[in-house]
Design a protein around this motif. Structure first.
Motif, PDB file in Angstrom:
ATOM      1  N   ALA A  29       0.840  -1.208   0.000  1.00 46.32           N
ATOM      2  CA  ALA A  29       0.000   0.000   0.000  1.00 46.32           C
ATOM      3  C   ALA A  29       0.870   1.252   0.000  1.00 46.32           C
ATOM      4  O   ALA A  29       1.919   1.281   0.641  1.00 46.32           O
ATOM      5  CB  ALA A  29      -0.908   0.000   1.219  1.00 46.32           C
ATOM      6  N   THR A  31       0.957   3.768   1.661  1.00 49.69           N
ATOM      7  CA  THR A  31       0.589   4.423   2.915  1.00 49.69           C
ATOM      8  C   THR A  31       1.667   4.177   3.963  1.00 49.69           C
ATOM      9  O   THR A  31       1.581   3.204   4.725  1.00 49.69           O
ATOM     10  CB  THR A  31      -0.759   3.865   3.419  1.00 49.69           C
ATOM     11  OG1 THR A  31      -0.653   2.440   3.458  1.00 49.69           O
ATOM     12  CG2 THR A  31      -1.922   4.255   2.531  1.00 49.69           C
ATOM     13  N   ALA A  82      -4.931   6.055   7.837  1.00 45.13           N
ATOM     14  CA  ALA A  82      -5.160   5.714   6.434  1.00 45.13           C
ATOM     15  C   ALA A  82      -6.661   5.541   6.241  1.00 45.13           C
ATOM     16  O   ALA A  82      -7.446   5.668   7.181  1.00 45.13           O
ATOM     17  CB  ALA A  82      -4.420   4.422   6.061  1.00 45.13           C
ATOM     18  N   HIS A  97      -8.525  -0.311  -2.324  1.00 45.93           N
ATOM     19  CA  HIS A  97      -7.171   0.146  -2.028  1.00 45.93           C
ATOM     20  C   HIS A  97      -7.125   0.892  -0.699  1.00 45.93           C
ATOM     21  O   HIS A  97      -8.136   1.355  -0.199  1.00 45.93           O
ATOM     22  CB  HIS A  97      -6.642   1.057  -3.148  1.00 45.93           C
ATOM     23  CG  HIS A  97      -7.448   2.311  -3.323  1.00 45.93           C
ATOM     24  ND1 HIS A  97      -8.635   2.346  -4.019  1.00 45.93           N
ATOM     25  CD2 HIS A  97      -7.241   3.571  -2.881  1.00 45.93           C
ATOM     26  CE1 HIS A  97      -9.119   3.568  -4.007  1.00 45.93           C
ATOM     27  NE2 HIS A  97      -8.300   4.338  -3.320  1.00 45.93           N
ATOM     28  N   PHE A  99      -5.240   4.237   1.212  1.00 44.44           N
ATOM     29  CA  PHE A  99      -4.613   5.501   0.832  1.00 44.44           C
ATOM     30  C   PHE A  99      -4.508   6.398   2.060  1.00 44.44           C
ATOM     31  O   PHE A  99      -5.114   6.146   3.093  1.00 44.44           O
ATOM     32  CB  PHE A  99      -5.396   6.200  -0.291  1.00 44.44           C
ATOM     33  CG  PHE A  99      -6.738   6.708   0.129  1.00 44.44           C
ATOM     34  CD1 PHE A  99      -6.912   8.012   0.558  1.00 44.44           C
ATOM     35  CD2 PHE A  99      -7.840   5.868   0.107  1.00 44.44           C
ATOM     36  CE1 PHE A  99      -8.151   8.474   0.955  1.00 44.44           C
ATOM     37  CE2 PHE A  99      -9.076   6.317   0.492  1.00 44.44           C
ATOM     38  CZ  PHE A  99      -9.242   7.629   0.923  1.00 44.44           C
ATOM     39  N   GLU A 100      -3.739   7.447   1.925  1.00 44.18           N
ATOM     40  CA  GLU A 100      -3.666   8.512   2.919  1.00 44.18           C
ATOM     41  C   GLU A 100      -3.503   9.815   2.159  1.00 44.18           C
ATOM     42  O   GLU A 100      -3.459   9.807   0.938  1.00 44.18           O
ATOM     43  CB  GLU A 100      -2.535   8.282   3.922  1.00 44.18           C
ATOM     44  CG  GLU A 100      -1.164   8.151   3.318  1.00 44.18           C
ATOM     45  CD  GLU A 100      -0.110   7.781   4.364  1.00 44.18           C
ATOM     46  OE1 GLU A 100       0.842   8.559   4.498  1.00 44.18           O
ATOM     47  OE2 GLU A 100      -0.252   6.733   5.019  1.00 44.18           O
TER      48      GLU A 100
END
Length: 196
Positions: A29, A31, A82, A97, A99-100
Motif C-alpha cells: 500500500a 501508505t 489511512a 485500495h 490511501f492517505e
C-alpha cells in the motif's frame, strides 16, 4: 448532535479486514503510516461514497448521484492513519485500495465539526469529479437507505480540503446554496466573438 453512521455492508467490511490482515496488501500500500503502524489497527466509521454526475443540467438530464463504494477510516490508537475504499463488483463488495493524504485529515475534521451541528444527520461522502471536489454530505434523513438518494435542498455539504478555488473548505453549506456555486464553476464561460 451525534451523527447516525449507517452500517456498511458486511462483505465490504470483511474485505477491508481481510486486506488489513494481509501482510502483502499492507506492505504494497502507498501508505507509510499504515506500513509502519506499531499498534493494532481497526476499520471504523464506514461512509458510503456517492458520486455526483452531471452537475450542470443538460436538456432533461438533471444532476444525479450513484453509490461508488464505501470508505473506512483506518485507526491506530486515537487517530486515523489511512483509509480503505471498497467497490462493488459483479461478485459483490471487494476491497479496492488503501490511501492517505489530505482528504483523510479533512474527513476527520469535518466529522468532528458535524458532531457539533444542531440536528440529526447521516454522514456520507459526495464526490464531484467535474470539480475535483470531495464533500462530507450530511443527509437530513438519518434513516435513509445509505446506498440511495440524492442531495435534498436542506441537506448540508461540507467541502473537504483542498476545495476548489472560491469554495470554502470546512464550511457547511445547504445543498440549495452550494449547488448553484458548483454549477457556475463547471459552466464554461462564453468566449467573446471578434468581428471578422
Amino acid at each position: 448532535m451525534p451523527l447516525h453512521v449507517p452500517p456498511a455492508p458486511a462483505p465490504a467490511l470483511r474485505s477491508v479486514l481481510t486486506a488489513l490482515g494481509s501482510p502483502s496488501a499492507v506492505r504494497e500500500a502507498p501508505t507509510p503510516s499504515l506500513r509502519s503502524a506499531q499498534q493494532p489497527v481497526t476499520a471504523e466509521l464506514p461512509l458510503p461514497v456517492h458520486v455526483l454526475d452531471q452537475v450542470v443540467p443538460q436538456g432533461d438530464r438533471r444532476p444525479r448521484t450513484r453509490l461508488a463504494g464505501w470508505r473506512f477510516l483506518i485507526r491506530c490508537g486515537d487517530r486515523a492513519i489511512a483509509a480503505a475504499d471498497t467497490m462493488l463488483t459483479p461478485d459483490g463488495w471487494a476491497f479496492s485500495h488503501f490511501f492517505e493524504g489530505p482528504y483523510l485529515t479533512s474527513t476527520e475534521l469535518a466529522l468532528q465539526q458535524a458532531e457539533t451541528l444542531p440536528g440529526d444527520y447521516q454522514p456520507r461522502l459526495l464526490s464531484v469529479p467535474e470539480l475535483y471536489m470531495l464533500t462530507l454530505w450530511l443527509r437530513g434523513d438519518r434513516e435513509a437507505d445509505p446506498a440511495k438518494g440524492k442531495p435534498a435542498p436542506a441537506d448540508l455539504l461540507v467541502p473537504l480540503a483542498p476545495a476548489p478555488p472560491g469554495i470554502a473548505a470546512h464550511r457547511p453549506h445547504r445543498v440549495a446554496d452550494l449547488l448553484p456555486v458548483m454549477t457556475s464553476r463547471v459552466t464554461p464561460v462564453p468566449l467573446l466573438g471578434f468581428p471578422a
